[in-house]
Design a protein around this motif. Structure first.
Motif, mmCIF file in Angstrom:
data_model
loop_
_atom_site.group_PDB
_atom_site.id
_atom_site.type_symbol
_atom_site.label_atom_id
_atom_site.label_comp_id
_atom_site.label_asym_id
_atom_site.label_seq_id
_atom_site.Cartn_x
_atom_site.Cartn_y
_atom_site.Cartn_z
ATOM 1 N N ILE A 85 0.840 -1.200 0.000
ATOM 2 C CA ILE A 85 0.000 0.000 0.000
ATOM 3 C C ILE A 85 0.873 1.247 0.000
ATOM 4 C CG2 ILE A 85 -1.616 1.357 1.384
ATOM 5 C CD1 ILE A 85 -2.843 -0.933 -0.172
ATOM 6 N N ALA A 86 1.898 1.248 0.847
ATOM 7 C CA ALA A 86 2.811 2.398 0.883
ATOM 8 C C ALA A 86 3.445 2.605 -0.484
ATOM 9 C CB ALA A 86 3.888 2.178 1.947
ATOM 10 N N ALA A 87 3.873 1.507 -1.114
ATOM 11 C CA ALA A 87 4.498 1.605 -2.434
ATOM 12 C C ALA A 87 3.513 2.121 -3.481
ATOM 13 C CB ALA A 87 5.038 0.241 -2.851
ATOM 14 N N GLU A 88 2.272 1.653 -3.406
ATOM 15 C CA GLU A 88 1.259 2.082 -4.379
ATOM 16 C C GLU A 88 0.991 3.577 -4.271
ATOM 17 O OE1 GLU A 88 -3.108 0.614 -5.968
ATOM 18 O OE2 GLU A 88 -2.624 0.348 -3.849
ATOM 19 N N LYS A 89 0.883 4.094 -3.041
ATOM 20 C CA LYS A 89 0.635 5.517 -2.845
ATOM 21 C C LYS A 89 1.824 6.351 -3.345
ATOM 22 C CE LYS A 89 -3.384 4.939 -0.940
ATOM 23 N NZ LYS A 89 -4.633 5.404 -1.592
ATOM 24 N N LEU A 90 3.021 5.869 -3.103
ATOM 25 C CA LEU A 90 4.217 6.582 -3.572
ATOM 26 C C LEU A 90 4.288 6.564 -5.097
ATOM 27 C CD1 LEU A 90 6.820 5.317 -0.949
ATOM 28 C CD2 LEU A 90 5.959 7.654 -1.179
ATOM 29 N N MET A 91 3.921 5.446 -5.697
ATOM 30 C CA MET A 91 3.923 5.352 -7.161
ATOM 31 C C MET A 91 2.952 6.359 -7.771
ATOM 32 S SD MET A 91 6.025 3.064 -8.493
ATOM 33 C CE MET A 91 5.314 2.549 -10.058
ATOM 34 N N GLN A 92 1.811 6.550 -7.110
ATOM 35 C CA GLN A 92 0.814 7.488 -7.624
ATOM 36 C C GLN A 92 1.350 8.913 -7.662
ATOM 37 O OE1 GLN A 92 -2.542 6.921 -5.032
ATOM 38 N NE2 GLN A 92 -3.062 4.920 -5.882
ATOM 39 N N LYS A 93 2.210 9.239 -6.718
ATOM 40 C CA LYS A 93 2.695 10.611 -6.615
ATOM 41 C C LYS A 93 4.012 10.840 -7.338
ATOM 42 C CE LYS A 93 3.938 14.250 -3.340
ATOM 43 N NZ LYS A 93 4.020 14.671 -1.924
ATOM 44 N N PHE A 94 4.915 9.864 -7.294
ATOM 45 C CA PHE A 94 6.285 10.110 -7.714
ATOM 46 C C PHE A 94 6.670 9.531 -9.068
ATOM 47 C CE2 PHE A 94 6.692 10.654 -3.052
ATOM 48 C CZ PHE A 94 7.235 11.930 -3.064
ATOM 49 N N THR A 95 5.754 8.886 -9.782
ATOM 50 C CA THR A 95 6.114 8.338 -11.092
ATOM 51 C C THR A 95 5.229 8.933 -12.176
ATOM 52 O OG1 THR A 95 4.605 6.451 -10.864
ATOM 53 C CG2 THR A 95 6.863 6.159 -10.072
ATOM 54 N N ALA A 104 -0.503 -0.116 -11.154
ATOM 55 C CA ALA A 104 -1.876 -0.376 -10.716
ATOM 56 C C ALA A 104 -2.351 -1.735 -11.223
ATOM 57 C CB ALA A 104 -2.801 0.735 -11.219
ATOM 58 N N SER A 105 -1.967 -2.063 -12.478
ATOM 59 C CA SER A 105 -2.327 -3.367 -13.042
ATOM 60 C C SER A 105 -1.672 -4.493 -12.250
ATOM 61 C CB SER A 105 -1.890 -3.422 -14.513
ATOM 62 O OG SER A 105 -2.128 -4.703 -15.059
ATOM 63 N N ALA A 106 -0.397 -4.283 -11.881
ATOM 64 C CA ALA A 106 0.313 -5.296 -11.096
ATOM 65 C C ALA A 106 -0.325 -5.466 -9.722
ATOM 66 C CB ALA A 106 1.785 -4.901 -10.954
ATOM 67 N N MET A 107 -0.805 -4.366 -9.136
ATOM 68 C CA MET A 107 -1.437 -4.436 -7.818
ATOM 69 C C MET A 107 -2.737 -5.244 -7.866
ATOM 70 S SD MET A 107 0.165 -3.188 -5.223
ATOM 71 C CE MET A 107 -1.171 -2.961 -4.049
ATOM 72 N N TYR A 108 -3.494 -5.129 -8.956
ATOM 73 C CA TYR A 108 -4.718 -5.924 -9.082
ATOM 74 C C TYR A 108 -4.382 -7.417 -9.084
ATOM 75 C CZ TYR A 108 -7.689 -1.882 -10.082
ATOM 76 O OH TYR A 108 -8.390 -0.708 -9.980
ATOM 77 N N LYS A 109 -3.308 -7.775 -9.789
ATOM 78 C CA LYS A 109 -2.893 -9.185 -9.834
ATOM 79 C C LYS A 109 -2.433 -9.643 -8.454
ATOM 80 C CE LYS A 109 -1.435 -8.872 -14.675
ATOM 81 N NZ LYS A 109 -0.280 -8.895 -15.620
ATOM 82 N N LEU A 110 -1.726 -8.765 -7.768
ATOM 83 C CA LEU A 110 -1.226 -9.106 -6.437
ATOM 84 C C LEU A 110 -2.385 -9.302 -5.462
ATOM 85 C CD1 LEU A 110 1.765 -7.408 -4.693
ATOM 86 C CD2 LEU A 110 -0.373 -7.673 -3.479
ATOM 87 N N LYS A 111 -3.349 -8.385 -5.521
ATOM 88 C CA LYS A 111 -4.497 -8.475 -4.601
ATOM 89 C C LYS A 111 -5.325 -9.729 -4.876
ATOM 90 C CE LYS A 111 -4.867 -3.448 -4.128
ATOM 91 N NZ LYS A 111 -5.630 -2.226 -4.490
ATOM 92 N N ALA A 112 -5.274 -10.210 -6.117
ATOM 93 C CA ALA A 112 -6.076 -11.377 -6.483
ATOM 94 C C ALA A 112 -5.639 -12.637 -5.748
ATOM 95 C CB ALA A 112 -5.990 -11.610 -7.992
#
Length: 319
Positions: A85-95, A104-112
């Motif tokens: 979650i921390a990484a996802e929030k940082l990705m939203q702001k810093f990339t 975001a696509s990778a996170m959906y696979k991970l959450k699955a």
């Protein structure tokens, strides 16, 4: 005597996961990560081989899994889930948008692959974490700068760059071989070999007006990014000594490194700071004015003169 079996089992599983994550993994790299001896790593590798994991090794190179060998995804701990979650929030702001979409696509696979209760745990956390908007890190004309740079570095292909230097209106066009990307002081930068200047140069992402990957191969085998960043530049410096009140000194801890900070020592209820300044003409005097009412210039005299000149200019504009 403590039973080391659970600890060893966890380490062996972690070694297998790491072998799946990279093409080549060195024994010393594993020993450093798990804080154990090389002998222990050799023993664990033999254990994996004995259990049927197809590992091949080459002296002086490292270990690798045979192509095509993969295990199903493992379960994540709650601590690991929180880090995502921390990484996802940082990705939203810093990339850039492209990398953000892919992540975001990778996170959906991970959450699955998460268990139901861990999905609830994740949902409760991510709804409570917000990254505030900041200044744009990329130019609107080149929004996917990081994605292009990553592809260029991975494929060793040159890039074509349109760049606007700070304080200048005209654009420069050049071909570069990117060496690496780094983030510093809330900005993305990349360092690369410039075919126009025939030397290594550093570029800030938000000043890039246009960026394209070309079909031209790299012409040089570059060293690591750290090698170039750690090189000592032969830029003339001026010794500066300041006497700063302690209550304000702690707020300078971050910025001072950009102004050549060398050392500090206590002098009564104040701190004497020493710098080797590279820009005594403009940068340092303007920075000093930010906290000048809490500090005293011990040396050099030229810094006092520069600060007084800036104060006079501002005084005339305010009257």
């Amino acid at each position: 005597m403590l039973d080391e079996t659970p600890k060893r089992f966890d380490r062996i599983v972690a070694i297998l996961i790491q072998l799946q994550s990279k093409k080549i993994v060195k024994a010393q790299e594993l020993a450093d990560r798990f804080e154990c001896s090389l002998r222990t790593i050799y023993r664990d590798i033999r254990t994996l081989e004995a259990s049927g994991v197809p590992i091949y090794s080459e002296a002086g190179v490292g270990y690798a899994l045979m192509d095509g060998y993969r295990l199903p995804p493992v379960m994540f701990t709650r601590e690991e889930v929180s880090s995502f979650i921390a990484a996802e929030k940082l990705m939203q702001k810093f990339t850039d948008p492209s990398l953000g979409t892919h992540y975001a696509s990778a996170m959906y696979k991970l959450k699955a692959v998460l268990r139901s209760n861990d999905k609830d745990y994740l949902s409760n956390i991510e709804s409570r974490i917000v990254m505030q908007d900041a200044e744009p890190m990329f130019n609107d004309n080149s929004p996917n700068t990081l994605s292009v740079l990553f592809e260029s570095i991975a494929e060793k292909k040159q890039i074509s760059l349109s760049y606007k230097t700070f304080g200048k209106d005209e654009l420069t066009e050049r071909n570069l071989e990117p060496v690496g990307v780094f983030h510093d002081n809330n900005n993305w930068y990349f360092l690369g070999f410039c075919h126009l200047r025939k030397d290594y140069r550093q570029f800030r992402a938000d000043r890039i007006q246009n960026l394209k990957k070309t079909d031209l191969d790299f012409t040089i085998e570059h060293d690591s990014l750290e090698t170039y960043l750690n090189k000592t530049e032969t830029v003339p410096t001026t010794k500066v000594r300041l006497l700063v009140e302690k209550k304000i000194a702690r707020y300078l801890a971050f910025d001072r490194k950009y102004h050549g900070f060398v050392s500090e020592k206590e002098v009564g209820d104040k701190l004497e700071m020493t710098f080797l300044c590279r820009d005594i003409e403009n940068g340092f005097p303007r920075w000093f004015l930010m906290f000048g009412d809490y500090a005293e210039i011990l040396e050099p005299e030229i810094l006092k003169t520069k600060v007084l000149n800036l104060i006079e200019i501002n005084k005339k504009r305010l009257l």
